[in-house]
Design an enzyme around this catalytic site. Structure first.
Site, PDB file in Angstrom:
ATOM      1  N   TYR A 140       0.819  -1.210   0.000  1.00 44.15           N
ATOM      2  CA  TYR A 140       0.000   0.000   0.000  1.00 44.15           C
ATOM      3  C   TYR A 140       0.858   1.268   0.000  1.00 44.15           C
ATOM      4  O   TYR A 140       0.649   2.158  -0.837  1.00 44.15           O
ATOM      5  CB  TYR A 140      -0.967  -0.001   1.188  1.00 44.15           C
ATOM      6  CG  TYR A 140      -2.277  -0.705   0.929  1.00 44.15           C
ATOM      7  CD1 TYR A 140      -2.359  -1.746   0.003  1.00 44.15           C
ATOM      8  CD2 TYR A 140      -3.441  -0.360   1.612  1.00 44.15           C
ATOM      9  CE1 TYR A 140      -3.553  -2.408  -0.238  1.00 44.15           C
ATOM     10  CE2 TYR A 140      -4.646  -1.016   1.372  1.00 44.15           C
ATOM     11  CZ  TYR A 140      -4.697  -2.034   0.453  1.00 44.15           C
ATOM     12  OH  TYR A 140      -5.886  -2.687   0.219  1.00 44.15           O
ATOM     13  N   GLU A 147       2.148   6.410  -7.075  1.00 49.15           N
ATOM     14  CA  GLU A 147       1.115   7.282  -7.631  1.00 49.15           C
ATOM     15  C   GLU A 147       1.468   8.756  -7.419  1.00 49.15           C
ATOM     16  O   GLU A 147       1.376   9.572  -8.348  1.00 49.15           O
ATOM     17  CB  GLU A 147      -0.234   6.964  -6.983  1.00 49.15           C
ATOM     18  CG  GLU A 147      -0.775   5.590  -7.357  1.00 49.15           C
ATOM     19  CD  GLU A 147      -2.020   5.215  -6.553  1.00 49.15           C
ATOM     20  OE1 GLU A 147      -2.705   6.140  -6.066  1.00 49.15           O
ATOM     21  OE2 GLU A 147      -2.292   4.009  -6.404  1.00 49.15           O
TER      22      GLU A 147
END
Length: 218
Positions: A140, A147
């Protein structure tokens, strides 16, 4: 009948992401570099990730045991990254950060849907269960870092070209600056990511350690 329907929804998804993983590994073994990787798998990625919109529907009707809000945030952010960032801004497609989120997404989805599939078959290997509630601890943050770094890399191009922006004056008297929208999007990760991450940590304690999680009232 319900189990068959759920199995039919989860099995193809894990297989799709496995196909993408194999394509990524094969490219790197043949080329020895990440440059050109996105271009080689972009059609497959766009199809798979857009197809993931069905996951929100699956959550709504109970096929996949995931929160609709969690699924909605995750799916929408990924579609945004695929179509409005990496697809639209070609100069950033060879950034190393793109590889970060691609690997994180792929391993996460293979693990998650393998967990769902084996659970529906009532034959869940402990390793799959362990992987589902441990891999995310690293994946995660890696995915989010990829991103954010990719959006950051896109900022100069967006500012220079003014892409997706609407300038005044115009007949609708509306303005929109995509550059500042991306800055706001990056800032939104600050409140959203901890909520998703700590939700998974609570689920991990509940599933792996049998803790009873009591939600506090606001």
């Amino acid at each position: 009948m319900v189990i068959a329907r759920r199995f039919g929804a989860t099995q193809p998804v894990s297989q799709l992401w496995l196909v993408l993983a194999i394509a990524m590994v094969r490219f790197y073994m043949e080329k020895g570099t990440h440059k050109g990787l996105y271009k080689s798998i972009q059609k497959t990625l766009k199809f798979f990730q857009t197809f993931a919109l069905l996951e929100i529907v699956h959550c709504l009707i109970g096929i996949v045991p995931t929160s609709v809000i969690v699924a909605g945030v995750q799916v929408s952010s990924r579609i945004f990254m695929v179509w409005l960032i990496t697809h639209s801004i070609k100069p950033i497609q060879n950034e190393e950060s793109v590889v970060l989120f691609l690997v994180a997404w792929t391993v996460t989805e293979i693990t998650r849907y393998s967990f769902y599939t084996f659970s529906l078959l009532d034959h869940l290997p402990y390793f799959i269960k362990w992987a589902r509630y441990n891999f995310f601890i690293i994946l995660y943050p890696v995915g989010v870092a990829g991103e954010l770094l990719t959006i950051y890399a896109a900022l100069p191009y967006v500012k220079k070209t003014g892409m997706f922006s609407i300038r005044l004056p115009n007949k609708y008297n509306v303005s929109f600056d995509y550059y500042y929208f991306l800055l706001i999007t990056m800032a939104s990760y600050i409140p959203l990511f901890p909520q998703l991450y700590f939700h998974m940590l609570r689920q991990r304690r509940k599933v792996l350690h049998g803790e009873v999680i009591v939600e506090k009232d606001d």
